[in-house]
Design a protein around this motif. Structure first.
Motif, PDB file in Angstrom:
ATOM      1  N   SER A 162       1.564  -5.931   3.652  1.00  0.00           N
ATOM      2  CA  SER A 162       0.773  -4.712   4.322  1.00  0.00           C
ATOM      3  C   SER A 162      -0.409  -4.617   3.200  1.00  0.00           C
ATOM      4  O   SER A 162      -1.648  -4.374   3.777  1.00  0.00           O
ATOM      5  CB  SER A 162       1.575  -3.502   4.230  1.00  0.00           C
ATOM      6  N   ALA A 163      -0.320  -4.681   1.785  1.00  0.00           N
ATOM      7  CA  ALA A 163      -1.354  -4.519   0.871  1.00  0.00           C
ATOM      8  C   ALA A 163      -2.311  -5.672   0.910  1.00  0.00           C
ATOM      9  O   ALA A 163      -3.526  -5.314   1.004  1.00  0.00           O
ATOM     10  CB  ALA A 163      -0.664  -4.304  -0.409  1.00  0.00           C
ATOM     11  N   MET A 164      -1.947  -6.942   1.345  1.00  0.00           N
ATOM     12  CA  MET A 164      -2.824  -7.929   1.323  1.00  0.00           C
ATOM     13  C   MET A 164      -3.592  -7.799   2.684  1.00  0.00           C
ATOM     14  O   MET A 164      -4.980  -8.096   2.469  1.00  0.00           O
ATOM     15  CB  MET A 164      -2.075  -9.289   1.118  1.00  0.00           C
ATOM     16  N   VAL A 165      -3.150  -7.642   3.668  1.00  0.00           N
ATOM     17  CA  VAL A 165      -3.862  -7.707   4.948  1.00  0.00           C
ATOM     18  C   VAL A 165      -4.708  -6.667   4.938  1.00  0.00           C
ATOM     19  O   VAL A 165      -5.667  -6.586   5.813  1.00  0.00           O
ATOM     20  CB  VAL A 165      -2.894  -7.614   6.194  1.00  0.00           C
ATOM     21  N   ALA A 166      -4.464  -5.652   4.370  1.00  0.00           N
ATOM     22  CA  ALA A 166      -5.525  -4.370   4.329  1.00  0.00           C
ATOM     23  C   ALA A 166      -6.901  -4.890   4.156  1.00  0.00           C
ATOM     24  O   ALA A 166      -7.916  -4.261   4.229  1.00  0.00           O
ATOM     25  CB  ALA A 166      -5.142  -3.143   3.672  1.00  0.00           C
ATOM     26  N   MET A 167      -6.764  -6.031   3.164  1.00  0.00           N
ATOM     27  CA  MET A 167      -8.340  -6.287   2.755  1.00  0.00           C
ATOM     28  C   MET A 167      -9.208  -6.912   3.854  1.00  0.00           C
ATOM     29  O   MET A 167     -10.467  -6.846   3.729  1.00  0.00           O
ATOM     30  CB  MET A 167      -7.864  -7.590   1.796  1.00  0.00           C
TER      31      MET A 167
END
Length: 391
Positions: A162-167
């Protein structure tokens, strides 16, 4: 010139009206809010996905220094299949496909069925949000089994993904960037250690297969393996979560759960991916001067390929805004195309083909208990929540 904020509430809930307007005035137009050309019709998007004059790798003229606070995130990204072009892409994809075989994917069917059954047997009673209770957990547990990592790691995998895809969403903030970099550090550190464990003690899992994968060009490096595993989790998991959520919403609202029967299930899944795909935009860079839809792309220019709009093109799909499980042709573009056709597409299809019938066989009278809203997360088209109740 098109002006449409991706954060506009009406656009978030229904981007298809804007796509129709853009296509009618285009099919290629300059989207001011993104500062680039965008292609909205099926024919152009289909052609550009396969045009080797375009690619995902950032041209030298567009490269900028990587800020220190994103060094770990881009250390992973630089080895990602999604961000490479031939010959590096050709070598890496060939090695990955040595491990990520159709046999391995089809062999996951019993695991997917077992995971779905376990989750459904523990479904909350009353009204509950189906996204975290089912749509998120099916693909993340499948990925865990595929990789051979403990399913107890699912919360960490979810958090990292979730944290990485938010980029990739519009209007990312420094907080999003910091969280993505932290996730990249943690995920890469975990994988680096786990790869070494599997190197010493191979098992019947994808990580062991990636370690063993070899051809005339050599083996995958540890950094390439890490980037590949991160991509499989982030791209595959995120897309499948929201494919499932969007699909359940559509099937209930259109009263078409009967289209998930054994003989019609696979076709219904394809129509769901056309009608309500999770990924609406995929960008490419021009590597040489070229004409597209009456516009000129110069080397280094970026163009948005609107996958979500292509699936609703009336020149290709009769009654495109109608969900029709009996529709058979032509093929949708939800998984992209060309060199960068989604490597995880067969797994995503299998998960949907199993998870959706399992859900409605368990709860055939499932209803939406609260009007669903799509999230401000463009270019993903996903639900904030999907509150349902068995009646």
């Amino acid at each position: 010139m098109l002006i449409q904020s991706p954060h506009d509430p009406s656009f978030i809930q229904n981007p298809y009206d804007f796509y129709d307007h853009a296509r009618a005035s285009g099919p290629v137009a300059f989207w001011k809010d993104y500062g680039m050309l965008a292609a909205f019709d099926h024919a152009t998007v289909h052609a550009l996905l396969r045009d080797k004059r375009l690619g995902r790798a950032v041209p030298e003229s567009r490269k900028t220094p990587i800020p220190d606070h994103l060094s770990a995130f881009y250390a992973v990204e630089q080895h990602s299949l999604l961000e490479l072009e031939p010959p590096e892409h050709t070598r890496l994809r060939r090695l990955v496909l040595h491990a990520f075989t159709s046999r391995r994917i089809s062999g996951l069917a019993p695991d997917i069925e077992a995971i779905c059954a376990d989750l459904l047997s523990n479904m909350p009673r009353g009204a509950f949000d189906l996204i975290p209770a089912y749509c998120q957990l099916v693909p993340v547990r499948v990925i865990a089994r595929l990789l051979g990592v403990p399913e107890s790691l699912a919360p960490d995998l979810l958090r990292w993904s979730s944290a990485m895809v938010a980029m990739y969403q519009a209007g990312r903030t420094r907080a999003i960037e910091d969280a993505a970099n932290t996730a990249a550090v943690e995920f890469a550190d975990f994988l680096r250690g786990y790869i070494e464990e599997r190197r010493a003690d191979p098992a019947d899992d994808l990580i062991s297969e990636l370690i063993a994968a070899q051809d005339d060009a050599g083996r995958l490096s540890p950094d390439e393996m890490i980037a590949t595993i991160v991509l499989l989790l982030n791209a595959g998991h995120e897309a499948t979560v929201h494919s499932l959520g969007n699909a359940v919403k559509c099937l209930i609202e259109t009263e078409t759960i009967g289209a998930l029967g054994p003989d019609t299930r696979d076709n219904t899944v394809e129509e769901l991916l056309r009608f309500t795909p999770p990924l609406h935009m995929f960008t490419r860079y021009a590597y040489e001067t070229m004409e597209v839809g009456g516009h000129t792309l110069n080397p280094g220019d970026e163009i948005a390929l609107m996958l979500g709009a292509a699936g609703r093109d009336p020149a290709v799909f009769a009654d495109p805004h109608q969900f029709d499980p009996a529709r058979t042709k032509p093929a949708h573009l939800a998984f992209g195309g060309g060199l960068h056709f989604c490597v995880g597409a067969p797994l995503a299809r299998l998960e949907m083909q199993i998870a959706l019938p399992a859900l409605f066989n368990h709860a055939p009278n499932l209803q939406i208990a609260k009007p669903p809203q799509f999230a401000d997360s463009y270019h993903f088209h996903k639900l904030d929540e999907l509150v349902v109740e068995a009646v």
